[in-house]
Motif scaffolding. Structure first.
Motif, PDB file in Angstrom:
ATOM      1  N   GLU A  58      -2.410 -36.080 -39.800  1.00  0.00           N
ATOM      2  CA  GLU A  58      -1.836 -35.304 -38.699  1.00  0.00           C
ATOM      3  C   GLU A  58      -0.570 -35.950 -38.125  1.00  0.00           C
ATOM      4  N   GLU A  59      -0.258 -37.152 -38.573  1.00  0.00           N
ATOM      5  CA  GLU A  59       0.894 -37.914 -38.078  1.00  0.00           C
ATOM      6  C   GLU A  59       0.876 -38.026 -36.563  1.00  0.00           C
ATOM      7  N   GLY A  60      -0.278 -38.439 -36.044  1.00  0.00           N
ATOM      8  CA  GLY A  60      -0.383 -38.569 -34.605  1.00  0.00           C
ATOM      9  C   GLY A  60      -1.618 -39.325 -34.166  1.00  0.00           C
ATOM     10  N   CYS A  61      -1.763 -39.398 -32.865  1.00  0.00           N
ATOM     11  CA  CYS A  61      -2.849 -40.141 -32.249  1.00  0.00           C
ATOM     12  C   CYS A  61      -3.315 -39.396 -31.007  1.00  0.00           C
ATOM     13  N   ALA A  62      -4.625 -39.199 -30.883  1.00  0.00           N
ATOM     14  CA  ALA A  62      -5.189 -38.556 -29.704  1.00  0.00           C
ATOM     15  C   ALA A  62      -5.447 -39.602 -28.627  1.00  0.00           C
ATOM     16  N   VAL A  63      -5.158 -39.242 -27.392  1.00  0.00           N
ATOM     17  CA  VAL A  63      -5.562 -40.030 -26.233  1.00  0.00           C
ATOM     18  C   VAL A  63      -6.686 -39.222 -25.602  1.00  0.00           C
ATOM     19  N   ILE A  64      -7.872 -39.828 -25.512  1.00  0.00           N
ATOM     20  CA  ILE A  64      -9.039 -39.095 -25.028  1.00  0.00           C
ATOM     21  C   ILE A  64      -9.650 -39.748 -23.795  1.00  0.00           C
ATOM     22  N   ALA A  65     -10.296 -38.921 -22.980  1.00  0.00           N
ATOM     23  CA  ALA A  65     -11.089 -39.413 -21.861  1.00  0.00           C
ATOM     24  C   ALA A  65     -12.467 -39.750 -22.417  1.00  0.00           C
ATOM     25  N   VAL A  66     -12.939 -40.933 -22.146  1.00  0.00           N
ATOM     26  CA  VAL A  66     -14.225 -41.376 -22.677  1.00  0.00           C
ATOM     27  C   VAL A  66     -15.252 -41.356 -21.546  1.00  0.00           C
ATOM     28  N   HIS A  67     -16.064 -40.329 -21.545  1.00  0.00           N
ATOM     29  CA  HIS A  67     -17.136 -40.183 -20.555  1.00  0.00           C
ATOM     30  C   HIS A  67     -18.371 -39.713 -21.299  1.00  0.00           C
ATOM     31  N   MET A  83      -9.645 -34.483 -24.851  1.00  0.00           N
ATOM     32  CA  MET A  83      -8.298 -34.926 -25.187  1.00  0.00           C
ATOM     33  C   MET A  83      -7.386 -34.810 -23.968  1.00  0.00           C
ATOM     34  N   VAL A  84      -6.692 -35.890 -23.688  1.00  0.00           N
ATOM     35  CA  VAL A  84      -5.755 -35.948 -22.579  1.00  0.00           C
ATOM     36  C   VAL A  84      -4.334 -35.718 -23.086  1.00  0.00           C
ATOM     37  N   ALA A  85      -4.035 -36.262 -24.281  1.00  0.00           N
ATOM     38  CA  ALA A  85      -2.681 -36.141 -24.835  1.00  0.00           C
ATOM     39  C   ALA A  85      -2.727 -36.310 -26.347  1.00  0.00           C
ATOM     40  N   TRP A  86      -1.690 -35.812 -26.994  1.00  0.00           N
ATOM     41  CA  TRP A  86      -1.494 -36.004 -28.434  1.00  0.00           C
ATOM     42  C   TRP A  86      -0.106 -36.589 -28.608  1.00  0.00           C
ATOM     43  N   VAL A  87      -0.021 -37.731 -29.263  1.00  0.00           N
ATOM     44  CA  VAL A  87       1.261 -38.399 -29.493  1.00  0.00           C
ATOM     45  C   VAL A  87       1.530 -38.332 -30.997  1.00  0.00           C
ATOM     46  N   THR A  88       2.741 -37.915 -31.354  1.00  0.00           N
ATOM     47  CA  THR A  88       3.055 -37.705 -32.762  1.00  0.00           C
ATOM     48  C   THR A  88       4.430 -38.244 -33.123  1.00  0.00           C
ATOM     49  N   THR A  89       4.660 -38.413 -34.429  1.00  0.00           N
ATOM     50  CA  THR A  89       5.985 -38.805 -34.916  1.00  0.00           C
ATOM     51  C   THR A  89       6.791 -37.587 -35.343  1.00  0.00           C
ATOM     52  N   ILE A  90       6.170 -36.419 -35.319  1.00  0.00           N
ATOM     53  CA  ILE A  90       6.843 -35.214 -35.810  1.00  0.00           C
ATOM     54  C   ILE A  90       8.009 -34.806 -34.922  1.00  0.00           C
ATOM     55  N   ALA A  91       7.884 -34.993 -33.631  1.00  0.00           N
ATOM     56  CA  ALA A  91       8.960 -34.632 -32.703  1.00  0.00           C
ATOM     57  C   ALA A  91       8.888 -35.540 -31.485  1.00  0.00           C
ATOM     58  N   GLY A  92       9.961 -35.596 -30.760  1.00  0.00           N
ATOM     59  CA  GLY A  92       9.963 -36.344 -29.517  1.00  0.00           C
ATOM     60  C   GLY A  92      10.560 -37.733 -29.645  1.00  0.00           C
ATOM     61  N   ALA A  93      10.352 -38.517 -28.592  1.00  0.00           N
ATOM     62  CA  ALA A  93      10.972 -39.835 -28.479  1.00  0.00           C
ATOM     63  C   ALA A  93      10.479 -40.823 -29.527  1.00  0.00           C
TER      64      ALA A  93
END
Length: 108
Positions: free
Chosen positions: A20-29, A41-51
């Motif tokens: 998926e070329e990315g990493c999930a940031v998740i809330a762990v409860h 899931m709180v956020a998805w960080v990827t290399t496909i687009a963005g900074a």
């Protein structure tokens, strides 16, 4: 549960997903059943687009920084409260350890 308009921590940056070329940031409860990328899931960080387009390493570092946000916020709240209302109840060592732990989570 929400506090201040955001999902309560702790948050975790899952491992890098090459497909998926990315990493999930998740809330762990675990008590709420939130402990996987598809739930909480709180956020998805990827290399496909963005900074972070240039490298998976930079994108994963960004994901770790995002995941540390609740810890950093808590460290700042504790520090500010102690500065504004010095009570001596919270030791400098506790404040230092809380801040160091949050910084470490954000940068390692």
């Amino acid at each position: 549960k929400r506090e201040g308009g955001h999902t309560l921590g702790p948050w975790l940056a899952e491992g890098w997903d090459e497909t998926e070329e990315g990493c999930a940031v998740i809330a762990v409860h675990e008590e709420l059943g939130l402990c996987s990328p598809t739930r909480g899931m709180v956020a998805w960080v990827t290399t496909i687009a963005g900074a972070s387009f240039e490298s998976p390493g930079k994108a994963y570092a960004n994901a770790r920084l995002i995941a540390a946000a609740p810890d950093l916020l808590e460290a700042l709240k504790i520090t500010l409260n102690e500065i504004e209302n010095y009570t001596g109840i919270i030791s400098r060592e506790h404040i230092r350890n809380t801040v160091k732990k949050a910084i470490s989570k954000a940068t390692i």
